[in-house]
Scaffold this motif. Structure first.
Motif, PDB file in Angstrom:
ATOM      1  N   PRO A  87       2.194 -14.941  10.239  1.00 20.27           N
ATOM      2  CA  PRO A  87       2.441 -14.569  11.673  1.00 20.27           C
ATOM      3  C   PRO A  87       1.834 -13.779  12.565  1.00 20.27           C
ATOM      4  CG  PRO A  87       4.646 -16.039  10.784  1.00 20.27           C
ATOM      5  CD  PRO A  87       3.314 -15.345   9.745  1.00 20.27           C
ATOM      6  N   ILE A  88       2.570 -13.031  11.552  1.00 21.50           N
ATOM      7  CA  ILE A  88       2.569 -11.477  12.367  1.00 21.50           C
ATOM      8  C   ILE A  88       1.949 -10.735  11.223  1.00 21.50           C
ATOM      9  CG2 ILE A  88       4.796 -11.568  13.234  1.00 21.50           C
ATOM     10  CD1 ILE A  88       6.175 -10.368  10.897  1.00 21.50           C
ATOM     11  N   ASP A  89       1.279  -9.918  11.618  1.00 21.12           N
ATOM     12  CA  ASP A  89       0.414  -8.868  11.281  1.00 21.12           C
ATOM     13  C   ASP A  89       0.675  -8.998   9.240  1.00 21.12           C
ATOM     14  OD1 ASP A  89      -0.454  -6.748  13.671  1.00 21.12           O
ATOM     15  OD2 ASP A  89      -1.373  -8.059  12.224  1.00 21.12           O
ATOM     16  N   GLY A  90       2.334  -8.448   8.883  1.00 20.72           N
ATOM     17  CA  GLY A  90       2.656  -8.242   7.650  1.00 20.72           C
ATOM     18  C   GLY A  90       3.364  -7.362   7.190  1.00 20.72           C
ATOM     19  N   TYR A  91       3.306  -6.744   6.434  1.00 17.84           N
ATOM     20  CA  TYR A  91       4.269  -5.620   5.617  1.00 17.84           C
ATOM     21  C   TYR A  91       2.412  -4.539   5.154  1.00 17.84           C
ATOM     22  CZ  TYR A  91       5.825  -2.102   1.969  1.00 17.84           C
ATOM     23  OH  TYR A  91       5.735  -1.008   1.728  1.00 17.84           O
ATOM     24  N   VAL A  92       2.828  -3.624   6.529  1.00 21.64           N
ATOM     25  CA  VAL A  92       1.262  -2.463   6.144  1.00 21.64           C
ATOM     26  C   VAL A  92       2.166  -1.553   4.465  1.00 21.64           C
ATOM     27  CG1 VAL A  92       0.278  -0.822   6.947  1.00 21.64           C
ATOM     28  CG2 VAL A  92       1.317  -2.276   8.556  1.00 21.64           C
ATOM     29  N   PRO A  93       1.273  -2.453   3.998  1.00 20.53           N
ATOM     30  CA  PRO A  93       1.906  -1.683   2.378  1.00 20.53           C
ATOM     31  C   PRO A  93       1.383  -0.078   2.160  1.00 20.53           C
ATOM     32  CG  PRO A  93      -0.491  -3.258   2.759  1.00 20.53           C
ATOM     33  CD  PRO A  93       0.050  -3.489   3.288  1.00 20.53           C
ATOM     34  N   GLY A  94       2.354   0.745   1.217  1.00 21.86           N
ATOM     35  CA  GLY A  94       1.947   1.919   1.219  1.00 21.86           C
ATOM     36  C   GLY A  94       1.928   2.279   2.086  1.00 21.86           C
ATOM     37  N   LEU A  95       2.581   2.481   2.726  1.00 18.30           N
ATOM     38  CA  LEU A  95       2.748   3.648   4.034  1.00 18.30           C
ATOM     39  C   LEU A  95       2.934   4.692   4.106  1.00 18.30           C
ATOM     40  CD1 LEU A  95       1.076   2.362   6.969  1.00 18.30           C
ATOM     41  CD2 LEU A  95       4.137   2.066   7.506  1.00 18.30           C
ATOM     42  N   GLY A  96       4.433   4.289   3.482  1.00 19.70           N
ATOM     43  CA  GLY A  96       5.199   6.189   2.706  1.00 19.70           C
ATOM     44  C   GLY A  96       5.843   6.769   3.341  1.00 19.70           C
ATOM     45  N   ASP A 129      10.566 -10.741   8.253  1.00 21.05           N
ATOM     46  CA  ASP A 129       9.720 -11.156   6.869  1.00 21.05           C
ATOM     47  C   ASP A 129      10.112  -9.778   6.411  1.00 21.05           C
ATOM     48  OD1 ASP A 129      10.590 -13.402   7.015  1.00 21.05           O
ATOM     49  OD2 ASP A 129       7.952 -14.188   7.438  1.00 21.05           O
ATOM     50  N   GLU A 130       8.555  -9.102   5.396  1.00 17.30           N
ATOM     51  CA  GLU A 130       8.270  -7.924   5.124  1.00 17.30           C
ATOM     52  C   GLU A 130       8.299  -6.857   5.619  1.00 17.30           C
ATOM     53  OE1 GLU A 130       6.732 -11.322   5.184  1.00 17.30           O
ATOM     54  OE2 GLU A 130       4.902 -10.085   5.188  1.00 17.30           O
ATOM     55  N   LYS A 131       8.169  -7.478   6.419  1.00 20.46           N
ATOM     56  CA  LYS A 131       7.805  -6.154   7.669  1.00 20.46           C
ATOM     57  C   LYS A 131       8.849  -5.188   7.899  1.00 20.46           C
ATOM     58  CE  LYS A 131       5.068  -5.929  11.886  1.00 20.46           C
ATOM     59  NZ  LYS A 131       3.095  -4.687  11.523  1.00 20.46           N
ATOM     60  N   VAL A 132       9.983  -5.482   7.555  1.00 20.12           N
ATOM     61  CA  VAL A 132      10.994  -4.942   7.571  1.00 20.12           C
ATOM     62  C   VAL A 132      11.139  -3.933   7.120  1.00 20.12           C
ATOM     63  CG1 VAL A 132      12.591  -6.217   5.934  1.00 20.12           C
ATOM     64  CG2 VAL A 132      13.536  -5.566   8.484  1.00 20.12           C
ATOM     65  N   LEU A 133      10.151  -3.899   5.781  1.00 18.14           N
ATOM     66  CA  LEU A 133      10.128  -3.005   4.269  1.00 18.14           C
ATOM     67  C   LEU A 133       9.535  -2.047   5.387  1.00 18.14           C
ATOM     68  CD1 LEU A 133       9.170  -4.857   1.217  1.00 18.14           C
ATOM     69  CD2 LEU A 133      11.210  -3.827   2.101  1.00 18.14           C
ATOM     70  N   ASN A 134       8.599  -1.738   6.321  1.00 20.83           N
ATOM     71  CA  ASN A 134       8.358  -0.968   7.226  1.00 20.83           C
ATOM     72  C   ASN A 134       8.483  -0.044   7.408  1.00 20.83           C
ATOM     73  OD1 ASN A 134       4.891  -2.978   8.051  1.00 20.83           O
ATOM     74  ND2 ASN A 134       5.009  -0.838   6.555  1.00 20.83           N
ATOM     75  N   ILE A 135      10.202  -0.492   7.978  1.00 23.85           N
ATOM     76  CA  ILE A 135      10.978   0.535   8.311  1.00 23.85           C
ATOM     77  C   ILE A 135      11.914   0.712   7.922  1.00 23.85           C
ATOM     78  CG2 ILE A 135      13.608   0.369  10.003  1.00 23.85           C
ATOM     79  CD1 ILE A 135      12.346  -3.286  11.076  1.00 23.85           C
ATOM     80  N   GLY A 136      11.474   0.803   6.796  1.00 29.18           N
ATOM     81  CA  GLY A 136      12.213   1.359   5.452  1.00 29.18           C
ATOM     82  C   GLY A 136      11.896   2.683   5.516  1.00 29.18           C
ATOM     83  N   ASP A 137      10.037   1.705   5.507  1.00 27.61           N
ATOM     84  CA  ASP A 137       8.698   3.369   5.100  1.00 27.61           C
ATOM     85  C   ASP A 137       9.195   4.378   5.843  1.00 27.61           C
ATOM     86  OD1 ASP A 137       8.302   2.134   2.831  1.00 27.61           O
ATOM     87  OD2 ASP A 137       5.999   1.246   3.478  1.00 27.61           O
TER      88      ASP A 137
END
Lengths: 139, 409
Positions: B53-62, B90-98
């Protein structure tokens, strides 16, 4: 200390109470000068927010004056208004206000005398109640 | 019904897709774990984005080009739901970590006040405060985070409007009355005092206590609960109890753009995740403008019509005076809107604007002209506790703000 002179906001319906107040003035009826009239197109135009804002800015009492039931220029405005005001009265009571600080009264265009009577009685009520508690809290 | 079937369909679709991807790639777990490279190569990540429902994790952001930014999240007077809601992304929270170092996040990381104090002014890029300002510690932390951060976000209904904690403003005796009740009258406290032969002073919390090791202090409760923006300058508002995924994602997207590509942030004072209309615009229910004479709690209505306006069914819904943007999840689930998103833009007083609308739903009686104002009070008294109901979330932002005492005590 000088006697407490309350500040009263009176919302008057354009079609009856405002004309009634005008009539009272033209007839030179004597009444206290503690009130400020705000002309509205109908008593139903008086949003409860207007009344709350008046209290929050330091009004000691609020009068809402409209056409008699079955006499509304817009047919049903005063019926709406009286239901809102009843709810607002409950809200004010819950806040801790004395519900007598707000009064809804029906004054027609020809009732200058009733306008005078209403104002005199209301000013007496508010004088007995004392200043607006919102203000005295800040002071 | 439509919502439920939609939801069922979506759920089934999601399941089927999941099964399909699992069959196609048995090593799905692995791929997800080492997401960045796998996603760059494979088709799995885009698929997931489309479904999400949201844009989701933007992978490989670094890490961002200028190095990781600092983020701090603090809870003031809140239930903790806002803190957890950040994980709803959800997985978008990983972007915060990046993107960032999380310096403080009470529910997830071990940040300390002294670490924040040791920072330079403006060293934190974004600070989010959820919860109302209830005591001196809340205010101190709000001021501290404001000083140390470039962007301050008022997050959640309590931070933006006062929320449920602000209903404490309606206790006429203020903090003392609350403390006397909690520490003296509630059965657990009263029994504790009676059983141990203690006195009220023994259990009443003291803001200062002189121990042999030095003076110990406790925060002081305030009489009037405030919003965050009544204490410090706020840059962005995210309303909601808690804010929806979409709002959080919108903020995150803006941040990602700002941090990685130097894109401009929204103007100061923006309320994120709202649509400047009332919630009724978003609600799927249709309105028949029925008149009501009785009001019900949702559980008192046996067969709630899923497509008919809740107000028509006598359930007090606050949607008419609430700003849209949440997607109306409550009314979809047959629950009335409680107004957590706050008033639509031109309105300042949410509670009064709603009860104005609701009072108009009561029909005009045949003998209305002969009734007096006491009869009106009887008619409207079917609504119990109007102040608590209509101002459930917006007490701190209301015009009167707190209980008053006639007689000027």
């Amino acid at each position: 200390m000088a006697e407490f002179e309350p500040k009263i906001v009176a919302f008057c319906c354009n079609w009856c109470s405002y004309a009634g107040a005008d009539g009272a003035g033209v007839a030179r009826m004597q009444m206290p000068t503690n009130f400020r009239i705000i002309r509205t197109m109908c008593s139903a135009r008086v949003d409860p927010e207007h009344v709350l804002r008046a209290f929050s800015k330091g009004a000691d009492g609020v009068l809402v004056l409209g056409c008699h039931p079955a006499d509304c220029h817009y047919i049903g405005g005063n019926y709406r208004a009286r239901r809102r005001i009843a709810l607002l009265r409950m809200v004010l009571e819950q806040y801790g206000f004395d519900p007598k600080r707000m009064k809804l009264e029906w004054v027609s265009a020809s009732e200058g005398e009733k306008f005078q009577k209403t104002v005199i009685e209301f000013v007496d009520t508010i004088k007995a109640l004392g200043p607006n508690p919102v203000c005295s809290k800040e002071a | 019904m439509s919502w439920f079937s939609d939801w069922k369909e979506k759920r089934a679709k999601k399941k089927a897709e999941k099964a399909a991807t699992a069959a196609a790639a048995p090593a799905k777990k692995e791929a997800a774990a080492s997401s960045a490279p796998a996603a760059a190569k494979g088709a799995k990540a885009p698929e997931f984005i489309a479904d999400s429902p949201i844009d989701g994790y933007v992978p490989g952001l670094g890490a961002p080009p200028g190095g990781k930014i600092n983020i701090a999240i603090y809870w003031a007077a809140a239930c903790g739901g806002c803190d957890v809601s950040l994980l709803d992304t959800d997985e978008k929270v990983l972007n915060i970590g990046d993107m960032s170092n999380i310096l403080m996040w009470p529910i997830a990381t071990d940040g300390k006040e002294k670490d924040i104090e040791a920072l330079e002014d403006g060293e934190i890029t974004v600070a989010m405060i959820n919860g109302a300002i209830r005591n001196s510690e809340n205010e101190h932390m709000a001021r501290l985070l404001r000083k140390k951060s470039q962007i301050l976000v008022s997050y959640g209904a309590c931070a933006c409007l006062g929320g449920t904690p602000a209903l404490a403003n309606l206790v006429p005796g203020g903090v003392n009355e609350i403390k006397d009740y909690v520490y003296g009258v509630t059965p657990t406290s009263a029994n504790f005092i009676a059983d141990g032969g203690r006195k009220l002073e023994d259990v009443m919390p003291r803001p200062e206590y002189n121990a042999p090791e030095g003076t110990l202090t406790l925060p002081v409760l305030y009489d009037t609960v405030k919003t965050v923006d009544q204490v410090v300058d706020v840059d962005y508002y995210i309303p909601g109890c808690p804010p929806t995924q979409k709002s959080i994602a919108a903020l995150l997207d803006a941040l990602v753009g700002f941090v990685y590509r130097g894109e401009a942030l929204p103007p100061k004072g923006t309320t994120v995740g709202v649509i400047p209309k009332s919630l009724c615009e978003e609600c799927h229910r249709h309105k028949e403008n029925r008149r009501i004479t009785e009001v019900f709690e949702p559980h008192e209505v046996l067969n709630i019509d899923h497509d008919l306006c809740l107000l028509d069914q006598g359930i007090l819904c606050l949607g008419a005076g609430t700003i849209a943007g949440c997607g109306a999840p409550c009314t979809k689930a047959d629950q009335p809107c409680r107004g957590c998103y706050g008033p639509p833009k031109p309105v300042s007083e949410q509670g009064s604007s709603i009860f104005t609308a609701i009072a108009s739903l009561f029909p005009i009686e045949a003998n209305d002209a002969k009734m007096n104002e006491d009869d009106m009070d009887d008619i409207m008294s079917v609504i119990k506790d109007p102040l608590g109901y209509f101002y459930a979330f917006s007490m701190s932002k209301s015009l009167i703000k707190r209980a008053v005492n006639e007689g000027g005590q």
